[in-house]
Enzyme design. Structure first.
Site, PDB file in Angstrom:
ATOM      1  N   LYS A   7      -6.005  10.484  -3.584  1.00 28.73           N
ATOM      2  CA  LYS A   7      -6.998  11.556  -3.636  1.00 28.73           C
ATOM      3  C   LYS A   7      -7.455  11.966  -2.241  1.00 28.73           C
ATOM      4  CE  LYS A   7      -7.146  12.371  -8.023  1.00 28.73           C
ATOM      5  NZ  LYS A   7      -6.750  13.689  -8.584  1.00 28.73           N
ATOM      6  N   TYR A  45      -5.044   4.779  -5.816  1.00 32.86           N
ATOM      7  CA  TYR A  45      -5.649   5.991  -6.365  1.00 32.86           C
ATOM      8  C   TYR A  45      -6.506   6.688  -5.312  1.00 32.86           C
ATOM      9  CZ  TYR A  45      -8.451   9.045  -9.343  1.00 32.86           C
ATOM     10  OH  TYR A  45      -9.077  10.140  -9.905  1.00 32.86           O
ATOM     11  N   THR A  56     -15.323  11.902 -19.720  1.00 30.33           N
ATOM     12  CA  THR A  56     -14.143  12.400 -20.411  1.00 30.33           C
ATOM     13  C   THR A  56     -13.802  11.454 -21.573  1.00 30.33           C
ATOM     14  OG1 THR A  56     -12.647  11.147 -19.011  1.00 30.33           O
ATOM     15  CG2 THR A  56     -13.250  13.356 -18.263  1.00 30.33           C
ATOM     16  N   ILE A  93     -11.563  17.147 -18.071  1.00 30.93           N
ATOM     17  CA  ILE A  93     -12.000  18.194 -17.149  1.00 30.93           C
ATOM     18  C   ILE A  93     -11.117  19.425 -17.281  1.00 30.93           C
ATOM     19  CG2 ILE A  93     -12.220  18.783 -14.708  1.00 30.93           C
ATOM     20  CD1 ILE A  93     -12.996  15.802 -14.246  1.00 30.93           C
ATOM     21  N   ASN A 113      -4.828  19.893 -11.787  1.00 28.90           N
ATOM     22  CA  ASN A 113      -5.778  18.905 -12.278  1.00 28.90           C
ATOM     23  C   ASN A 113      -5.120  17.629 -12.797  1.00 28.90           C
ATOM     24  OD1 ASN A 113      -8.510  18.120 -13.475  1.00 28.90           O
ATOM     25  ND2 ASN A 113      -7.257  18.252 -15.326  1.00 28.90           N
TER      26      ASN A 113
END
Length: 244
Positions: free
Chosen positions: A154, A150, A185, A18, A87
């Site tokens: 976030k 995770y 990705t 990304i 990012n």
């Protein structure tokens, strides 16, 4: 399209996925981009794709000295900074019962501490009209087996944008969150394989994974004056995964 003409951008985690897609789109729209990442070979390959309006700095967002070198390079060549896309991210699956302190530290050092200092150290170079974009995730709004650390990291990123928007009140600098869902990705392709990608994509109402370029396009919107009345917002680019 030249919505970012003359702007200077920093993209952490900008060598692949990304981040690289966003760098390409920013440059197409007129920006000069600094990409930041940990692997020199990936940075070199990205620069070969991005061309003369890009620079690369090697380092980790969890290392404040590395971030200082990044922003010193920006100041030396460009003077000021208009856009930050925070990012860089980390985190793999580890289910409850197997979670270790090391797993939590690695995930939160990059996704939370790294995001905080990426933003904080950029501020002296930024001026009114600047745009900060944090990369969140659909995992921050939904549960997924094994991804507790995770997802929590976030969810924290989402709150950082809300809190920082208040801290930045009166500065003229905006901050928003770009939250991807399933995205094809290089890392996802390698991890999931062709069948895994199909299965993951089918979980979304659009029944496919995103192309990284689709995330880059939304990042460019958030970086530009087209989103000038947006701050503290989260833009979900997840094929509807976390929306239904």
């Amino acid at each position: 399209m030249t919505r970012l003409n003359g702007k200077t951008a920093v993209i952490t985690g900008g060598a692949t996925g990304i981040g690289l897609a966003a760098a390409k789109r920013f440059i197409e729209e007129g920006a000069f981009v600094f990409i930041f990442g940990r692997r020199q070979e990936a940075l070199d390959a990205a620069l070969a794709e991005l061309g003369p309006n890009a620079r690369a700095v090697k380092g980790s967002v969890s290392n404040q000295a590395d971030l200082d070198r990044l922003y010193a390079a920006v100041q030396a060549e460009r003077g000021t900074l208009d856009i930050v896309l925070a990012n860089a991210g980390a985190g793999g699956p580890l289910p409850l019962g197997q979670i270790t302190a090391e797993h939590i530290d690695e995930t939160f050092d990059t996704n939370v501490k790294g995001t905080i200092f990426t933003v904080q150290k950029a501020l002296p170079l930024m001026k009114p009209g600047g745009s900060i974009i944090l990369t969140g995730s659909s995992a921050g709004a939904t549960g997924a087996p094994g991804f507790g650390a995770y997802g929590a990291s976030k969810a924290a990123v989402r709150n950082l944008a809300q809190t920082f928007a208040l801290d930045l009140k009166g500065s003229g600098i905006r901050i928003n969150v770009l939250s991807p869902g399933p995205t094809a990705t290089e890392l996802a392709k390698a991890a999931l394989g062709e069948e895994g990608q199909k299965a993951y994509g089918m979980m979304t109402p659009l029944q496919r994974m995103a192309d990284p370029a689709e995330l880059g396009a939304v990042a460019a919107f958030l970086a530009s004056s087209d989103s000038s009345f947006m701050t503290a917002s989260e833009v979900a680019v997840d094929g509807g995964l976390a929306q239904v």
